[in-house]
Design a protein around this motif. Structure first.
Motif, mmCIF file in Angstrom:
data_model
loop_
_atom_site.group_PDB
_atom_site.id
_atom_site.type_symbol
_atom_site.label_atom_id
_atom_site.label_comp_id
_atom_site.label_asym_id
_atom_site.label_seq_id
_atom_site.Cartn_x
_atom_site.Cartn_y
_atom_site.Cartn_z
ATOM 1 N N LEU A 143 50.014 11.507 -27.769
ATOM 2 C CA LEU A 143 48.611 11.863 -27.557
ATOM 3 C C LEU A 143 48.351 13.361 -27.398
ATOM 4 N N TYR A 144 49.122 14.036 -26.580
ATOM 5 C CA TYR A 144 48.782 15.406 -26.176
ATOM 6 C C TYR A 144 48.460 16.323 -27.363
ATOM 7 N N PRO A 145 49.294 16.407 -28.394
ATOM 8 C CA PRO A 145 48.960 17.314 -29.496
ATOM 9 C C PRO A 145 47.758 16.858 -30.329
ATOM 10 N N ARG A 146 47.332 15.632 -30.148
ATOM 11 C CA ARG A 146 46.211 15.081 -30.918
ATOM 12 C C ARG A 146 44.884 15.111 -30.161
ATOM 13 N N ILE A 147 44.893 15.630 -28.961
ATOM 14 C CA ILE A 147 43.657 15.651 -28.168
ATOM 15 C C ILE A 147 42.532 16.419 -28.873
#
Length: 149
Positions: free
Chosen positions: A67-71
């Motif tokens: 998730l984090y890089p796709r926020i």
């Protein structure tokens, strides 16, 4: 034997902010009233390896581990869609749910966005599935045996 590998979230910063929570009763009321995910809220199921037993109707599977890089992209899509509430959940919302919701709050603050809210579902999917038939009736692919443990 305990793993010596760092946890999945070790490569990402800790959230700077804490997200508010939303009760399963409130989400159930929305569903019962015909307010479906995608209208002005989404449900984000963060499970990956433990994605079993069903999910809340209409939830998107957005595994926490990626998730984090796709926020930024997720935010952009949700903003264009008019989403006002992003409701995050995992198994119990004691780890992945609070972390993901916190990251999203951080991003909302960085964007000076006060119109979208990042919320954690109290009790996660375990709480939802064990709360009784009025809840499980709003689950896709519900498997009672997965929740009997």
């Amino acid at each position: 034997m305990a793993s010596t590998e760092p946890p999945w979230h070790a490569n990402y910063p800790s959230p700077r902010n804490t997200a508010a929570s939303i009760s399963r009763q409130e989400v159930l009321q929305w569903l019962q009233a015909g307010k479906l995910p995608g209208e002005d809220y989404i449900l984000a199921d963060l499970r990956r390896n433990d994605f079993e037993g069903g999910t809340i109707r209409g939830a998107l599977n957005l595994p926490a581990q990626s998730l984090y890089p796709r926020i930024p992209t997720s935010y952009s899509l949700l903003k264009r869609a008019g989403v006002k509430h992003v409701i995050w959940y995992c198994g119990s919302c004691g780890g992945r749910g609070t972390r993901a919701a916190g990251w999203f709050v951080d991003y909302l603050k960085d964007q000076s966005d006060t119109t979208m809210k990042s919320l954690v579902l109290e009790g996660g999917i375990k709480g939802w599935a064990r709360a009784g038939p009025e809840y499980t009736g709003f689950m896709d692919e519900y498997d009672a045996s997965a929740w009997a443990q």
